[in-house]
Scaffold this motif. Structure first.
Motif, mmCIF file in Angstrom:
data_model
loop_
_atom_site.group_PDB
_atom_site.id
_atom_site.type_symbol
_atom_site.label_atom_id
_atom_site.label_comp_id
_atom_site.label_asym_id
_atom_site.label_seq_id
_atom_site.Cartn_x
_atom_site.Cartn_y
_atom_site.Cartn_z
ATOM 1 N N ASP A 1 0.830 -1.206 0.000
ATOM 2 C CA ASP A 1 0.000 0.000 0.000
ATOM 3 C C ASP A 1 0.862 1.253 0.000
ATOM 4 O O ASP A 1 0.598 2.218 -0.730
ATOM 5 N N THR A 2 1.902 1.238 0.831
ATOM 6 C CA THR A 2 2.788 2.398 0.936
ATOM 7 C C THR A 2 3.493 2.671 -0.388
ATOM 8 O O THR A 2 3.498 3.805 -0.887
ATOM 9 N N LEU A 3 4.069 1.625 -0.980
ATOM 10 C CA LEU A 3 4.781 1.800 -2.246
ATOM 11 C C LEU A 3 3.840 2.205 -3.375
ATOM 12 O O LEU A 3 4.211 2.994 -4.253
ATOM 13 N N PHE A 4 2.634 1.689 -3.354
ATOM 14 C CA PHE A 4 1.638 2.048 -4.354
ATOM 15 C C PHE A 4 1.360 3.546 -4.313
ATOM 16 O O PHE A 4 1.406 4.240 -5.335
ATOM 17 N N ALA A 5 1.078 4.063 -3.126
ATOM 18 C CA ALA A 5 0.783 5.494 -2.987
ATOM 19 C C ALA A 5 2.018 6.346 -3.296
ATOM 20 O O ALA A 5 1.923 7.340 -4.027
ATOM 21 N N GLN A 6 3.168 5.948 -2.748
ATOM 22 C CA GLN A 6 4.396 6.720 -2.977
ATOM 23 C C GLN A 6 4.757 6.769 -4.462
ATOM 24 O O GLN A 6 5.248 7.789 -4.951
ATOM 25 N N GLY A 7 4.538 5.677 -5.169
ATOM 26 C CA GLY A 7 4.889 5.627 -6.580
ATOM 27 C C GLY A 7 3.847 6.260 -7.481
ATOM 28 O O GLY A 7 4.174 6.918 -8.474
ATOM 29 N N MET A 8 2.571 6.077 -7.132
ATOM 30 C CA MET A 8 1.518 6.568 -8.010
ATOM 31 C C MET A 8 1.374 8.092 -7.942
ATOM 32 O O MET A 8 0.915 8.712 -8.910
ATOM 33 N N ILE A 9 1.780 8.696 -6.839
ATOM 34 C CA ILE A 9 1.688 10.158 -6.741
ATOM 35 C C ILE A 9 2.532 10.840 -7.831
ATOM 36 O O ILE A 9 1.999 11.632 -8.619
ATOM 37 N N PRO A 10 3.838 10.563 -7.940
ATOM 38 C CA PRO A 10 4.607 11.204 -9.015
ATOM 39 C C PRO A 10 4.204 10.699 -10.401
ATOM 40 O O PRO A 10 4.306 11.438 -11.385
ATOM 41 N N HIS A 11 3.739 9.460 -10.485
ATOM 42 C CA HIS A 11 3.279 8.922 -11.768
ATOM 43 C C HIS A 11 2.071 9.729 -12.249
ATOM 44 O O HIS A 11 2.024 10.172 -13.402
ATOM 45 N N HIS A 12 1.106 9.929 -11.368
ATOM 46 C CA HIS A 12 -0.057 10.752 -11.696
ATOM 47 C C HIS A 12 0.353 12.195 -11.992
ATOM 48 O O HIS A 12 -0.188 12.827 -12.905
ATOM 49 N N ALA A 13 1.296 12.714 -11.206
ATOM 50 C CA ALA A 13 1.718 14.104 -11.396
ATOM 51 C C ALA A 13 2.273 14.319 -12.794
ATOM 52 O O ALA A 13 2.043 15.355 -13.421
ATOM 53 N N GLN A 14 3.014 13.325 -13.300
ATOM 54 C CA GLN A 14 3.543 13.470 -14.648
ATOM 55 C C GLN A 14 2.430 13.424 -15.690
ATOM 56 O O GLN A 14 2.467 14.160 -16.681
ATOM 57 N N ALA A 15 1.419 12.590 -15.468
ATOM 58 C CA ALA A 15 0.283 12.542 -16.393
ATOM 59 C C ALA A 15 -0.449 13.881 -16.410
ATOM 60 O O ALA A 15 -0.894 14.358 -17.463
ATOM 61 N N VAL A 16 -0.581 14.493 -15.233
ATOM 62 C CA VAL A 16 -1.205 15.815 -15.148
ATOM 63 C C VAL A 16 -0.360 16.839 -15.910
ATOM 64 O O VAL A 16 -0.887 17.662 -16.662
ATOM 65 N N GLU A 17 0.954 16.773 -15.728
ATOM 66 C CA GLU A 17 1.852 17.694 -16.433
ATOM 67 C C GLU A 17 1.727 17.530 -17.947
ATOM 68 O O GLU A 17 1.631 18.529 -18.694
#
Length: 202
Positions: free
Chosen positions: A58-74
């Motif tokens: 769960d921790t790695l999922f959230a930690q990894g998906m935050i910057p992953h999503h941020a790049q998609a937003v960018e």
């Protein structure tokens, strides 16, 4: 077309703005997010929206998906700033931005509730992330070229997110984090199909 983590300064700024935190600026070529397992961290109790307990997945999922999503937003914001873009592309970019921004906030809230860092520890690569050169190419492209490039890059980006989401579904412990993993996998798999059809039509 899978690239390891490279987050631009703009992507970091997006994370800070959307999630109220900063993220790691890179990772080694170690294990991928798809390989993360529940044994990587002992389960711990935590209050908050994501349930009473969580584990390392769960921790790695959230930690990894935050910057992953941020790049998609960018990437989506780059398309929304371009003039004369196909309406289907701008609609897709707006949809991605609207969906992933709030998810960044949710995952950041979970990490804070779990008393976990919002930064991913070294040794994990995230599938589908674009490199600096990819983002520069997208920024410079115009018209149909930009549309095709955006779709090609976002398909790869989504495929990486689906891989990460499925890993969470398989091994996560937090009920809400697992549900988000299911939601991301379903939504982005559907968007991949739509983007492939749109790309073929351009």
């Amino acid at each position: 077309m899978k690239k390891t983590l490279t987050i631009s300064a703009t992507a970091l700024a997006a994370v800070i703005a959307l999630a109220g935190c900063s993220t790691g600026s890179g990772s080694s070529s170690g294990s991928t997010m798809s390989g993360m397992g529940s044994g990587s961290m002992a389960a711990s109790s935590a209050p908050g929206a994501a349930g009473a307990t969580h584990n390392g997945t769960d921790t790695l999922f959230a930690q990894g998906m935050i910057p992953h999503h941020a790049q998609a937003v960018e990437m989506s914001e780059k398309m929304l700033q371009k003039q004369g873009m196909d309406a289907r592309i701008t609609a897709l970019a707006a949809k991605i931005k609207a969906a992933q921004g709030p998810e960044i906030e949710r995952m950041t809230g979970w990490l804070k509730a779990w008393n976990e860092s919002t930064q991913t520890a070294g040794g994990h690569a995230m599938s589908g992330m674009m490199g600096e050169d990819d983002l520069k190419e997208l920024d410079a492209a115009q018209g149909t070229e930009a549309a095709k490039l955006f779709l090609t890059q976002m398909i790869a980006h989504h495929e990486g997110a689906v891989e990460m989401a499925n890993a969470e579904v398989r091994s996560g412990k937090s009920a809400e984090a697992v549900q988000l993993g299911k939601d991301i996998a379903a939504a982005q798999t559907a968007e991949i199909a739509d983007m492939k059809a749109l790309l073929a039509a351009l």
